[in-house]
Design a protein around this motif. Structure first.
Motif, PDB file in Angstrom:
ATOM      1  N   GLY A  19      37.983  -4.927 -74.669  1.00  0.00           N
ATOM      2  CA  GLY A  19      37.439  -6.241 -73.801  1.00  0.00           C
ATOM      3  C   GLY A  19      36.895  -5.920 -72.489  1.00  0.00           C
ATOM      4  O   GLY A  19      36.609  -6.648 -71.701  1.00  0.00           O
ATOM      5  N   SER A  20      36.640  -4.442 -72.395  1.00  0.00           N
ATOM      6  CA  SER A  20      36.119  -3.845 -70.774  1.00  0.00           C
ATOM      7  C   SER A  20      34.943  -3.472 -70.932  1.00  0.00           C
ATOM      8  O   SER A  20      34.144  -3.230 -72.229  1.00  0.00           O
ATOM      9  CB  SER A  20      36.874  -2.948 -70.537  1.00  0.00           C
ATOM     10  OG  SER A  20      37.196  -1.861 -71.318  1.00  0.00           O
ATOM     11  N   ILE A  41      40.756  -1.100 -61.478  1.00  0.00           N
ATOM     12  CA  ILE A  41      39.993  -0.254 -62.455  1.00  0.00           C
ATOM     13  C   ILE A  41      39.327  -1.408 -63.185  1.00  0.00           C
ATOM     14  O   ILE A  41      38.157  -1.073 -63.870  1.00  0.00           O
ATOM     15  CB  ILE A  41      41.139   0.688 -63.164  1.00  0.00           C
ATOM     16  CG1 ILE A  41      41.444   1.861 -62.418  1.00  0.00           C
ATOM     17  CG2 ILE A  41      40.573   0.948 -64.628  1.00  0.00           C
ATOM     18  CD1 ILE A  41      42.624   2.585 -62.532  1.00  0.00           C
ATOM     19  N   SER A  42      40.306  -2.412 -63.523  1.00  0.00           N
ATOM     20  CA  SER A  42      39.801  -3.455 -64.589  1.00  0.00           C
ATOM     21  C   SER A  42      38.463  -4.136 -63.929  1.00  0.00           C
ATOM     22  O   SER A  42      37.309  -4.337 -64.567  1.00  0.00           O
ATOM     23  CB  SER A  42      40.802  -4.379 -64.977  1.00  0.00           C
ATOM     24  OG  SER A  42      41.648  -3.649 -65.746  1.00  0.00           O
ATOM     25  N   ASN A  43      38.545  -4.256 -62.682  1.00  0.00           N
ATOM     26  CA  ASN A  43      37.319  -4.909 -61.945  1.00  0.00           C
ATOM     27  C   ASN A  43      36.084  -4.188 -62.061  1.00  0.00           C
ATOM     28  O   ASN A  43      34.842  -4.685 -61.750  1.00  0.00           O
ATOM     29  CB  ASN A  43      37.726  -5.540 -60.688  1.00  0.00           C
ATOM     30  CG  ASN A  43      38.706  -6.613 -60.451  1.00  0.00           C
ATOM     31  OD1 ASN A  43      38.544  -7.505 -61.374  1.00  0.00           O
ATOM     32  ND2 ASN A  43      39.432  -6.720 -59.580  1.00  0.00           N
ATOM     33  N   LYS A  73      40.061  -9.813 -65.240  1.00  0.00           N
ATOM     34  CA  LYS A  73      39.608  -8.843 -66.433  1.00  0.00           C
ATOM     35  C   LYS A  73      40.707  -8.467 -67.513  1.00  0.00           C
ATOM     36  O   LYS A  73      41.603  -8.628 -66.968  1.00  0.00           O
ATOM     37  CB  LYS A  73      38.749  -7.623 -66.083  1.00  0.00           C
ATOM     38  CG  LYS A  73      37.575  -8.079 -65.179  1.00  0.00           C
ATOM     39  CD  LYS A  73      36.356  -8.530 -65.950  1.00  0.00           C
ATOM     40  CE  LYS A  73      35.036  -8.308 -65.325  1.00  0.00           C
ATOM     41  NZ  LYS A  73      34.865  -9.080 -63.904  1.00  0.00           N
ATOM     42  N   PRO A  74      40.398  -7.964 -68.493  1.00  0.00           N
ATOM     43  CA  PRO A  74      41.473  -7.469 -69.223  1.00  0.00           C
ATOM     44  C   PRO A  74      42.415  -6.208 -68.820  1.00  0.00           C
ATOM     45  O   PRO A  74      41.620  -5.283 -68.152  1.00  0.00           O
ATOM     46  CB  PRO A  74      40.849  -7.241 -70.658  1.00  0.00           C
ATOM     47  CG  PRO A  74      39.513  -7.912 -70.622  1.00  0.00           C
ATOM     48  CD  PRO A  74      39.135  -7.922 -69.396  1.00  0.00           C
ATOM     49  N   PHE A  75      43.607  -6.300 -68.765  1.00  0.00           N
ATOM     50  CA  PHE A  75      44.269  -5.103 -68.504  1.00  0.00           C
ATOM     51  C   PHE A  75      45.478  -5.025 -69.650  1.00  0.00           C
ATOM     52  O   PHE A  75      45.876  -5.842 -70.378  1.00  0.00           O
ATOM     53  CB  PHE A  75      44.983  -5.004 -67.281  1.00  0.00           C
ATOM     54  CG  PHE A  75      45.745  -6.224 -66.857  1.00  0.00           C
ATOM     55  CD1 PHE A  75      47.117  -6.110 -66.916  1.00  0.00           C
ATOM     56  CD2 PHE A  75      45.261  -7.438 -66.285  1.00  0.00           C
ATOM     57  CE1 PHE A  75      48.096  -7.101 -66.550  1.00  0.00           C
ATOM     58  CE2 PHE A  75      46.209  -8.378 -66.081  1.00  0.00           C
ATOM     59  CZ  PHE A  75      47.365  -8.259 -65.961  1.00  0.00           C
ATOM     60  N   GLY A  99      46.849  -8.950 -73.523  1.00  0.00           N
ATOM     61  CA  GLY A  99      46.253  -8.427 -74.693  1.00  0.00           C
ATOM     62  C   GLY A  99      46.471  -7.041 -75.415  1.00  0.00           C
ATOM     63  O   GLY A  99      46.243  -7.056 -76.710  1.00  0.00           O
ATOM     64  N   HIS A 100      46.832  -6.225 -74.765  1.00  0.00           N
ATOM     65  CA  HIS A 100      47.112  -4.889 -75.296  1.00  0.00           C
ATOM     66  C   HIS A 100      48.500  -4.402 -74.373  1.00  0.00           C
ATOM     67  O   HIS A 100      48.554  -4.161 -73.579  1.00  0.00           O
ATOM     68  CB  HIS A 100      46.094  -3.887 -74.741  1.00  0.00           C
ATOM     69  CG  HIS A 100      44.781  -4.405 -75.407  1.00  0.00           C
ATOM     70  ND1 HIS A 100      43.891  -5.432 -74.722  1.00  0.00           N
ATOM     71  CD2 HIS A 100      43.936  -3.658 -76.213  1.00  0.00           C
ATOM     72  CE1 HIS A 100      43.016  -5.643 -75.434  1.00  0.00           C
ATOM     73  NE2 HIS A 100      42.884  -4.747 -76.442  1.00  0.00           N
ATOM     74  N   VAL A 101      49.309  -3.972 -75.530  1.00  0.00           N
ATOM     75  CA  VAL A 101      50.593  -3.188 -75.120  1.00  0.00           C
ATOM     76  C   VAL A 101      50.616  -1.862 -75.814  1.00  0.00           C
ATOM     77  O   VAL A 101      50.293  -1.542 -76.767  1.00  0.00           O
ATOM     78  CB  VAL A 101      51.777  -3.911 -75.701  1.00  0.00           C
ATOM     79  CG1 VAL A 101      53.229  -3.073 -75.539  1.00  0.00           C
ATOM     80  CG2 VAL A 101      51.954  -5.262 -75.165  1.00  0.00           C
TER      81      VAL A 101
END
Length: 338
Positions: A19-20, A41-43, A73-75, A99-101
């Motif tokens: 999703g990035s 980093i996400s930004n 943003k996603p992280f 959203g992600h592990v």
């Protein structure tokens, strides 16, 4: 990404999964991969990952909330499989709809993958795979993506180089599965090569450790800037009964102290004062403390300076956005030349 069409095309699967904007993950570095670096980093279009490490569920709860306050943003969140409160930490991630592990540090315990994927806010599961056989088993067990990380990486490492793992695993897995490559990546030219081999994206840790947004102590960063690739060495296992995963870090007095710590823990095993699980946890807690001394307190003599062999490519502090832009530009140039 429109500025880097060739790289963007090869990263598309990975970027869609994360999703990035780019399929560049930041490796989870304890004490370093916290709210400031992760959100930066996400930004900037990458995918930041919080290093939970030895955090309690309460601490992780606060860290996720604080990161959310800095980015929309996603992280992701990296959890250590041997953490005694693993399922409580998974519940915290679900509470915040992470959203992600990422599961690291060994084979996920029974029920953990199902807990991550089966809650009210199901998340994607990313696992580390050091061998092809284990990679296939993890995918059958429900992992949505894998990271293959070579021995050039910083922190806990396996015995095989990134280039060999990529040659062995990408042709077998990359067509049908999402595989991210990590370990020793410091420039975009290497990213281009792994993407051409079928990788969905890459993970870098050391390259981001000394970013301007990293809270690491100035003396920690200076040690990185002075270091060459050969200064980042793997720890030695003292006792074969104590399955200590090697750790790559800059050689200093702390490296010698870790050898002494292993002897101490092995002695308690000899005397049957502790069980094997407790022995391994003691080693993990040692690393967490030694790493904190280096990253937060700036103790570069006795603290743990975990670094990958790409450390020799770091020469100055740079903003995260500039690092990602440079990596993408280098990758695009390499692909264009080809």
């Amino acid at each position: 990404m429109t500025t880097y069409p060739k790289t963007a095309r090869l990263m598309q699967r990975g970027a869609d999964f994360l999703g990035s904007e780019t399929a560049i993950l930041c490796g989870a570095m304890s004490w370093v991969s916290e709210r400031n670096l992760v959100s930066a980093i996400s930004n900037a279009g990458g995918f930041g990952v919080i290093a939970c490490g030895a955090m309690t569920p309460e601490l992780l709860d606060r860290e996720i909330a604080a990161t959310r306050a800095l980015t929309d943003k996603p992280f992701g969140v990296n959890l250590i499989t041997m953490h005694p409160d693993l399922f409580e930490l998974i519940a915290v991630c679900e509470k915040h709809a992470v959203g992600h592990v990422v599961l690291a540090g060994g084979i996920p315990p029974k029920g953990s993958v199902e807990a991550i994927k089966g809650g009210k806010n199901p998340a994607k599961v990313i696992c580390f795979a050091p061998t092809l056989a284990l990679a296939k088993k993890l995918l059958r067990s429900g992992a949505d993506a894998l990271v293959i990380e070579g021995m050039e990486a910083g922190g806990h490492i396996g015995p095989v180089s990134t280039s060999v793992l990529a040659q062995e695993m990408l042709p077998e897995l990359a067509e049908d599965h999402l595989i991210f490559v990590a370990g020793g990546i410091g420039r975009g030219q290497a990213i281009a090569g792994y993407l051409e081999m079928g990788a969905a994206g890459v993970q870098l840790g050391t390259r981001f450790a000394c970013a301007q947004e990293s809270i690491a102590h100035p003396d920690f960063k200076k040690a990185f800037f002075r270091a060459s690739a050969r200064d980042a060495v793997a720890s030695v296992q003292v006792d074969p009964r104590l399955p200590v995963i090697p750790v790559r870090a800059l050689k200093n007095k702390g490296s010698e102290e870790f050898t002494a710590k292993q002897r101490e823990v092995a002695g308690t095993l000899d005397r049957e004062e502790i069980a094997m699980n407790e022995a391994q946890l003691q080693i993990e807690h040692y690393w967490a403390g030694a790493l904190r001394r280096a990253v937060i307190d700036g103790d570069v003599e006795t603290g743990s300076l975990m670094a990958g062999q790409s450390v020799g490519m770091l020469k100055e502090e740079e903003p995260v956005a500039a690092i990602i832009e440079k990596l993408m530009s280098q990758s695009e140039e390499a692909l264009t030349r080809r």
